[in-house]
Structure formats: structure tokens, C-alpha cells
Design a protein around this motif. Structure first.
Motif, PDB file in Angstrom:
ATOM      1  N   MET A   1       0.893  -1.104   0.183  1.00 33.36           N
ATOM      2  CA  MET A   1      -0.002   0.075   0.054  1.00 33.36           C
ATOM      3  C   MET A   1       0.954   1.245   0.139  1.00 33.36           C
ATOM      4  SD  MET A   1      -2.711   1.408   2.864  1.00 33.36           S
ATOM      5  CE  MET A   1      -3.885   0.205   2.552  1.00 33.36           C
ATOM      6  N   GLU A   2       0.647   2.221  -0.731  1.00 29.82           N
ATOM      7  CA  GLU A   2       1.430   3.478  -0.903  1.00 29.82           C
ATOM      8  C   GLU A   2       1.066   4.207   0.212  1.00 29.82           C
ATOM      9  OE1 GLU A   2       0.753   5.650  -4.508  1.00 29.82           O
ATOM     10  OE2 GLU A   2       0.108   3.984  -5.438  1.00 29.82           O
ATOM     11  N   ARG A   3       2.194   4.786   0.975  1.00 32.44           N
ATOM     12  CA  ARG A   3       2.008   5.599   1.941  1.00 32.44           C
ATOM     13  C   ARG A   3       1.053   7.116   1.538  1.00 32.44           C
ATOM     14  NH1 ARG A   3       3.468   2.284   5.746  1.00 32.44           N
ATOM     15  NH2 ARG A   3       5.524   1.547   5.575  1.00 32.44           N
ATOM     16  N   GLY A   4       0.325   7.236   2.278  1.00 31.61           N
ATOM     17  CA  GLY A   4      -0.416   8.547   2.108  1.00 31.61           C
ATOM     18  C   GLY A   4      -1.885   8.142   1.270  1.00 31.61           C
ATOM     19  N   ARG A   5      -1.935   6.974   1.119  1.00 34.29           N
ATOM     20  CA  ARG A   5      -2.988   6.543   0.099  1.00 34.29           C
ATOM     21  C   ARG A   5      -4.436   6.443   1.041  1.00 34.29           C
ATOM     22  NH1 ARG A   5      -3.357   0.945  -3.158  1.00 34.29           N
ATOM     23  NH2 ARG A   5      -5.678   0.606  -2.763  1.00 34.29           N
ATOM     24  N   ARG A   6      -5.428   6.783   0.784  1.00 35.41           N
ATOM     25  CA  ARG A   6      -6.571   7.022   1.434  1.00 35.41           C
ATOM     26  C   ARG A   6      -7.038   5.580   1.706  1.00 35.41           C
ATOM     27  NH1 ARG A   6     -10.364  11.636   1.814  1.00 35.41           N
ATOM     28  NH2 ARG A   6      -9.235  11.854   3.639  1.00 35.41           N
ATOM     29  N   ARG A   7      -7.458   5.024   2.887  1.00 38.85           N
ATOM     30  CA  ARG A   7      -7.942   3.776   3.047  1.00 38.85           C
ATOM     31  C   ARG A   7      -9.539   3.552   2.699  1.00 38.85           C
ATOM     32  NH1 ARG A   7      -3.872   4.301   6.876  1.00 38.85           N
ATOM     33  NH2 ARG A   7      -2.638   2.564   6.867  1.00 38.85           N
ATOM     34  N   SER A   8     -10.164   2.408   2.172  1.00 37.00           N
ATOM     35  CA  SER A   8     -11.556   2.610   2.062  1.00 37.00           C
ATOM     36  C   SER A   8     -12.300   2.093   3.108  1.00 37.00           C
ATOM     37  CB  SER A   8     -11.708   1.793   0.695  1.00 37.00           C
ATOM     38  OG  SER A   8     -11.062   0.240   0.872  1.00 37.00           O
ATOM     39  N   TYR A   9     -11.662   1.499   4.248  1.00 36.46           N
ATOM     40  CA  TYR A   9     -12.370   1.124   5.362  1.00 36.46           C
ATOM     41  C   TYR A   9     -11.977   1.718   6.670  1.00 36.46           C
ATOM     42  CZ  TYR A   9     -13.824  -2.880   2.602  1.00 36.46           C
ATOM     43  OH  TYR A   9     -14.280  -3.796   1.463  1.00 36.46           O
ATOM     44  N   PRO A  10     -12.856   2.189   7.616  1.00 38.05           N
ATOM     45  CA  PRO A  10     -12.305   2.700   8.932  1.00 38.05           C
ATOM     46  C   PRO A  10     -11.737   1.562   9.566  1.00 38.05           C
ATOM     47  CG  PRO A  10     -14.590   2.066   9.004  1.00 38.05           C
ATOM     48  CD  PRO A  10     -14.363   1.962   7.570  1.00 38.05           C
ATOM     49  N   ARG A  11     -10.749   2.136  10.593  1.00 34.38           N
ATOM     50  CA  ARG A  11      -9.848   1.138  11.476  1.00 34.38           C
ATOM     51  C   ARG A  11     -10.145   1.244  12.924  1.00 34.38           C
ATOM     52  NH1 ARG A  11      -4.186   3.345   9.984  1.00 34.38           N
ATOM     53  NH2 ARG A  11      -5.488   5.199  10.307  1.00 34.38           N
ATOM     54  N   SER A  31      -3.825  -8.698  17.469  1.00 30.26           N
ATOM     55  CA  SER A  31      -4.074  -7.700  16.623  1.00 30.26           C
ATOM     56  C   SER A  31      -4.065  -6.518  17.357  1.00 30.26           C
ATOM     57  CB  SER A  31      -5.055  -7.904  15.386  1.00 30.26           C
ATOM     58  OG  SER A  31      -6.513  -7.755  16.279  1.00 30.26           O
ATOM     59  N   LEU A  32      -3.498  -5.314  16.663  1.00 26.74           N
ATOM     60  CA  LEU A  32      -3.371  -4.053  17.310  1.00 26.74           C
ATOM     61  C   LEU A  32      -4.542  -3.313  16.752  1.00 26.74           C
ATOM     62  CD1 LEU A  32      -2.205  -1.843  19.159  1.00 26.74           C
ATOM     63  CD2 LEU A  32      -0.522  -1.637  17.419  1.00 26.74           C
ATOM     64  N   THR A  33      -4.657  -3.180  15.206  1.00 27.77           N
ATOM     65  CA  THR A  33      -5.294  -2.553  14.610  1.00 27.77           C
ATOM     66  C   THR A  33      -6.309  -3.276  13.795  1.00 27.77           C
ATOM     67  OG1 THR A  33      -4.273  -0.508  15.075  1.00 27.77           O
ATOM     68  CG2 THR A  33      -5.731  -0.131  13.206  1.00 27.77           C
ATOM     69  N   ILE A  34      -7.493  -3.372  13.367  1.00 29.87           N
ATOM     70  CA  ILE A  34      -8.023  -4.218  12.348  1.00 29.87           C
ATOM     71  C   ILE A  34      -9.014  -3.324  11.469  1.00 29.87           C
ATOM     72  CG2 ILE A  34      -9.964  -5.091  14.075  1.00 29.87           C
ATOM     73  CD1 ILE A  34      -9.269  -7.918  12.614  1.00 29.87           C
ATOM     74  N   ARG A  35      -9.429  -3.810  10.230  1.00 29.26           N
ATOM     75  CA  ARG A  35     -10.198  -3.088   9.600  1.00 29.26           C
ATOM     76  C   ARG A  35     -10.896  -4.368   8.466  1.00 29.26           C
ATOM     77  NH1 ARG A  35      -5.437  -2.242   6.731  1.00 29.26           N
ATOM     78  NH2 ARG A  35      -5.744  -2.082   4.514  1.00 29.26           N
ATOM     79  N   PRO A  36     -11.882  -4.161   7.949  1.00 26.73           N
ATOM     80  CA  PRO A  36     -12.652  -5.119   7.060  1.00 26.73           C
ATOM     81  C   PRO A  36     -11.569  -5.818   6.118  1.00 26.73           C
ATOM     82  CG  PRO A  36     -14.123  -3.749   7.338  1.00 26.73           C
ATOM     83  CD  PRO A  36     -12.854  -3.051   8.134  1.00 26.73           C
ATOM     84  N   MET A 105     -17.907  -4.713  13.652  1.00 24.46           N
ATOM     85  CA  MET A 105     -16.977  -4.687  14.915  1.00 24.46           C
ATOM     86  C   MET A 105     -16.179  -3.544  14.978  1.00 24.46           C
ATOM     87  SD  MET A 105     -17.739  -7.380  17.030  1.00 24.46           S
ATOM     88  CE  MET A 105     -19.370  -6.754  16.696  1.00 24.46           C
ATOM     89  N   VAL A 106     -15.640  -3.143  13.833  1.00 26.63           N
ATOM     90  CA  VAL A 106     -14.784  -2.103  13.665  1.00 26.63           C
ATOM     91  C   VAL A 106     -15.623  -0.718  13.791  1.00 26.63           C
ATOM     92  CG1 VAL A 106     -13.630  -0.562  12.042  1.00 26.63           C
ATOM     93  CG2 VAL A 106     -13.284  -2.969  12.179  1.00 26.63           C
ATOM     94  N   SER A 107     -17.084  -0.578  13.486  1.00 24.19           N
ATOM     95  CA  SER A 107     -17.563   0.365  13.880  1.00 24.19           C
ATOM     96  C   SER A 107     -17.992   0.461  15.348  1.00 24.19           C
ATOM     97  CB  SER A 107     -19.078   0.182  13.389  1.00 24.19           C
ATOM     98  OG  SER A 107     -18.945   0.529  11.621  1.00 24.19           O
ATOM     99  N   GLU A 108     -18.173  -0.753  16.181  1.00 25.32           N
ATOM    100  CA  GLU A 108     -18.571  -0.504  17.619  1.00 25.32           C
ATOM    101  C   GLU A 108     -17.269  -0.272  18.365  1.00 25.32           C
ATOM    102  OE1 GLU A 108     -19.647  -4.260  20.481  1.00 25.32           O
ATOM    103  OE2 GLU A 108     -20.978  -4.331  18.611  1.00 25.32           O
ATOM    104  N   TYR A 109     -16.232  -0.866  17.979  1.00 30.35           N
ATOM    105  CA  TYR A 109     -14.962  -0.432  18.763  1.00 30.35           C
ATOM    106  C   TYR A 109     -14.587   0.987  18.558  1.00 30.35           C
ATOM    107  CZ  TYR A 109     -14.262  -5.297  20.341  1.00 30.35           C
ATOM    108  OH  TYR A 109     -14.299  -6.389  21.126  1.00 30.35           O
ATOM    109  N   LYS A 110     -14.789   1.464  17.515  1.00 33.60           N
ATOM    110  CA  LYS A 110     -14.508   2.964  17.519  1.00 33.60           C
ATOM    111  C   LYS A 110     -15.325   3.853  18.057  1.00 33.60           C
ATOM    112  CE  LYS A 110     -13.531   4.826  13.640  1.00 33.60           C
ATOM    113  NZ  LYS A 110     -13.196   5.524  12.518  1.00 33.60           N
ATOM    114  N   LYS A 111     -16.397   3.482  18.574  1.00 32.10           N
ATOM    115  CA  LYS A 111     -17.118   4.556  19.491  1.00 32.10           C
ATOM    116  C   LYS A 111     -16.592   4.561  20.781  1.00 32.10           C
ATOM    117  CE  LYS A 111     -21.553   2.776  17.509  1.00 32.10           C
ATOM    118  NZ  LYS A 111     -22.685   1.993  17.673  1.00 32.10           N
TER     119      LYS A 111
END
Length: 111
Positions: A1-11, A31-36, A105-111
């Protein structure tokens, strides 16, 4: 993945146990950080970039089995600024229902 590239999923930072199996060697991680679409695993001995492996994510509700690829990796001996030591992975094969579950789960844990 290119640095600075916008991710399409929240983390979200989620500490679920994971099992990584590569070349008949089994490693346990959290895992430390997860996204779909992928995850980051903290590790002093990460796998190499482009390594492909079997991954099982053990969430509280299910075991998610997927094939994953290391898209970036750094160790204590690699200098990437303030990036933590570990590896970023992309899920190559994951069931739609598991990706939907991770999205929830990502949406729930981001709250």
C-alpha cells in the motif's frame, strides 16, 4: 500500500488473538489495529513483505479464517520513523459474511 493513500475502510484498535500459519509454523499474535480489508500486528519479528499465510482471527463471537498477505513490514532493525514494529496485512480470501462482521465490529469498537 502506498503511504498517504486513503483507506477505503475505517480502522479500530481491537486486541483479538490471531493464529498465523506459514510453512507449517504456527505463530500466535494479538491484533493491534483491524479493518475489514486487513490488520496490523505488533511484532518484533514480523514476516517479510509479500509473504502469504493462513490466518485465523478469534473474535468473541466467531473464528474468521482467511488467507492474508504482508503488504508492509518493519522490525526493530528497520527505521520507519514513528511506525510501530510489526506488519500490515491485507486479507486475500475472506467470506463476505466475515467481512460484514468485521465492518460491524470496527464500527462498534470505534465508539
Amino acid at each position: 500500500m502506498e503511504r498517504g493513500r486513503r483507506r477505503s475502510y475505517p480502522r479500530a484498535e481491537i486486541e483479538w488473538p490471531v493464529s498465523i500459519s506459514i510453512s507449517k509454523v504456527l505463530m500466535e499474535r494479538a491484533s493491534l489495529t483491524i479493518r475489514p480489508a486487513g490488520a496490523f500486528f505488533f511484532s518484533r519479528n514480523p514476516l517479510n513483505e509479500y509473504d502469504i499465510f493462513d490466518l485465523i482471527i478469534s473474535s468473541p463471537d466467531r473464528h474468521i479464517k482467511t488467507k492474508a498477505e504482508v503488504v508492509w513490514s518493519n522490525s526493530p532493525y528497520t527505521s520507519l520513523g514513528d511506525m510501530p514494529h510489526g506488519m500490515g496485512v491485507r486479507f486475500l480470501k475472506i467470506q463476505d459474511s466475515d467481512r460484514d462482521y468485521l465492518t460491524e465490529m470496527v464500527s462498534e469498537y470505534k465508539k
